[in-house]
Scaffold this motif. Structure first.
Motif, short mmCIF file in Angstrom:
data_model
loop_
_atom_site.label_atom_id
_atom_site.label_comp_id
_atom_site.label_asym_id
_atom_site.label_seq_id
_atom_site.Cartn_x
_atom_site.Cartn_y
_atom_site.Cartn_z
N LEU A 15 0.81 -1.20 0.00
CA LEU A 15 0.00 0.00 0.00
C LEU A 15 0.85 1.26 0.00
N ALA A 16 1.92 1.28 0.79
CA ALA A 16 2.75 2.49 0.87
C ALA A 16 3.38 2.81 -0.49
N GLN A 17 3.90 1.77 -1.17
CA GLN A 17 4.50 2.01 -2.49
C GLN A 17 3.46 2.48 -3.50
N ASN A 18 2.25 1.93 -3.41
CA ASN A 18 1.20 2.35 -4.34
C ASN A 18 0.78 3.80 -4.09
N ILE A 19 0.74 4.21 -2.84
CA ILE A 19 0.40 5.60 -2.55
C ILE A 19 1.47 6.54 -3.09
N ILE A 20 2.73 6.14 -3.01
CA ILE A 20 3.82 6.96 -3.54
C ILE A 20 3.69 7.11 -5.06
N HIS A 21 3.42 6.00 -5.76
CA HIS A 21 3.27 6.09 -7.21
C HIS A 21 2.01 6.87 -7.58
N PHE A 22 0.97 6.73 -6.80
CA PHE A 22 -0.24 7.52 -7.03
C PHE A 22 0.03 9.01 -6.88
N ALA A 23 0.85 9.37 -5.90
CA ALA A 23 1.21 10.78 -5.70
C ALA A 23 2.02 11.31 -6.88
N ARG A 24 2.87 10.46 -7.47
CA ARG A 24 3.64 10.90 -8.65
C ARG A 24 2.71 11.20 -9.82
N ALA A 25 1.68 10.36 -10.00
CA ALA A 25 0.72 10.60 -11.08
C ALA A 25 -0.04 11.90 -10.84
N LEU A 26 -0.40 12.18 -9.60
CA LEU A 26 -1.08 13.44 -9.28
C LEU A 26 -0.19 14.64 -9.58
N ARG A 27 1.11 14.51 -9.28
CA ARG A 27 2.03 15.61 -9.54
C ARG A 27 2.17 15.84 -11.04
N LYS A 28 2.17 14.78 -11.85
CA LYS A 28 2.23 14.95 -13.31
C LYS A 28 0.97 15.60 -13.85
N ALA A 29 -0.14 15.38 -13.18
CA ALA A 29 -1.41 15.97 -13.61
C ALA A 29 -1.57 17.41 -13.19
#
Length: 416
Positions: A15-29
């Motif tokens: 879960l922690a790694q997925n939240i980190i990757h999800f945050a990267r996608a938000l930053r790209k958006a």
């Protein structure tokens, strides 16, 4: 209410790694998501638990979303990243080239393309799908009459553009021209014209000993008006305001368009003069400085109060004689007790033309039902759309033809 599909948890969750990757996608958006927010999100999920997906959604939104306009991007990225199959198919359709028939096509809503582009970054659109891997299909398409990329961008809504399309649109806006015809001044000059020059005639007569040989003539001087821009930067107008300011930067820095001076103001909850920032040659540096000075960017809307400040503090300084005012706003005022009609009337009386660009005109069923629009509409010279490149190109027509009222006559008939 956000509707989320039920999903099965994986056998080995990270879960922690997925939240980190999800945050990267938000930053790209485009969301301002830094390491501090990611740490807060992980700790918030740990404290709130992971029992229901809806609770997980609101926990992450509380950590990553700080502005109302970011909620749409977050909701779409959440559905994509946490693997809603139906929603993922829709987003893939926006990102991959397809051959469409005569069936109705669903138009991407606001921020959907940016969400798909941020999440599917690096995806190879030319790779075949698993269904097509078993057989080779050769498709021949005659593209001689298909619409070009620039032609499609001309009619595409600024709010529907993804990052790459917006960058291309800004390059097109930098090439647009907004010429204005000169106006006749009250001052005259000693060149042959239609006006009699009695003083010149007397001087010529005195040189000849009082004999009148010919009559001297003169003509009026030609001068160019000022362009005064009032741009709404509230939350509902932020995407359109950025595109319009790019266009105004090119107008302010391009020679040969005829404007005497270009003055620009932004307003949301207060009025800000950004004229000196638009004179910077680099467009990115100019808009960054303008955004830093306009502290009310993507905030509320107080149109009447801001127009009152302009009429009181700036009208005599920048309007001059024959100034053209360009008002970019949706007309949705939050001040219920303010007299917006009076401020618009005063602005109209001091301007040669008052052109109102409203992105809400992109809707076919638009009607002047809002109180602010009903008070503002009677006092503008021309009421036009301002949601894409084609609408900005139509400004030249409104400037060259002062009698062109755009959509004003039709909407005024609806009000009566």
């Amino acid at each position: 209410m956000v509707e989320l599909a039920d999903l099965d948890l994986p056998d080995d969750p990270k879960l922690a790694q997925n939240i980190i990757h999800f945050a990267r996608a938000l930053r790209k958006a485009g969301l301002a998501v830094g390491p501090g927010r990611v740490i807060d999100a992980i700790r918030a999920v740990q404290a709130a638990g992971f029992t229901e997906r809806l609770d997980f959604y609101w926990t992450l939104q509380a950590c990553f979303v700080s502005r109302p306009e970011e909620r749409q991007v977050f909701a779409q990225l959440f559905r994509l990243y946490w693997r809603d199959p139906r929603y993922l198919e829709k987003m893939m359709a926006f990102m991959t080239p397809t051959v469409r028939g005569v069936q109705d096509e669903r138009v991407a809503q606001a921020a959907e393309k940016r969400a798909a582009e941020a999440l599917l970054d690096g995806y190879d659109r030319d790779l075949p799908t698993p269904e097509d891997a078993g057989e080779e299909v050769e498709i021949s398409i005659d593209a001689s009459r298909t619409i070009s990329t620039e032609e499609r961008l001309r009619s595409l809504d600024f709010e529907q553009m993804n990052n790459a399309e917006m960058a291309a649109a800004k390059r097109m806006l930098a090439r647009l021209r907004l010429p204005v015809p000169p106006i006749q001044s009250r001052r005259t000059q000693g060149l042959p014209g239609r006006l009699p020059d009695w003083r010149g005639t007397m001087r010529q007569t005195m040189r000849r000993g009082g004999e009148v040989a010919e009559f001297s003539t003169k003509r009026r001087r030609l001068r160019y008006p000022n362009l005064v821009v009032l741009c709404d930067i509230s939350g509902s107008m932020s995407q359109y305001s950025r595109a319009v300011l790019h266009f105004l930067h090119s107008v302010a820095n391009r020679e040969g368009q005829g404007w005497a001076q270009v003055h620009a103001f932004t307003f949301g909850t207060r009025l800000t003069n950004i004229t000196r920032h638009l004179r910077t040659r680099d467009v990115d540096a100019a808009l960054a400085a303008a955004g830093a000075e306009a502290q009310d960017w993507e905030g509320g809307t107080r149109i009447a109060a801001c127009l009152h400040d302009f009429n009181r503090d700036w009208s005599r300084r920048v309007m001059g004689q024959g100034a053209v005012v360009l008002l970019i706003t949706d007309g949705l005022d939050r001040d219920k007790d303010a007299d917006l009609g009076r401020e618009m009337e005063r602005l109209r009386l001091t301007a040669r033309q008052l052109i109102w660009l409203n992105p809400l005109l992109r809707w076919e069923g638009f009607a002047p039902k809002a109180r602010g629009i009903m008070q503002m509409l009677p006092h503008c010279s021309s009421f036009r759309a301002g949601h894409n490149i084609a609408s900005l190109e139509g400004l030249a027509q409104a400037l060259s033809r002062p009698d062109d009222s755009g959509q004003k006559a039709r909407l005024m008939a609806m009000m009566t």
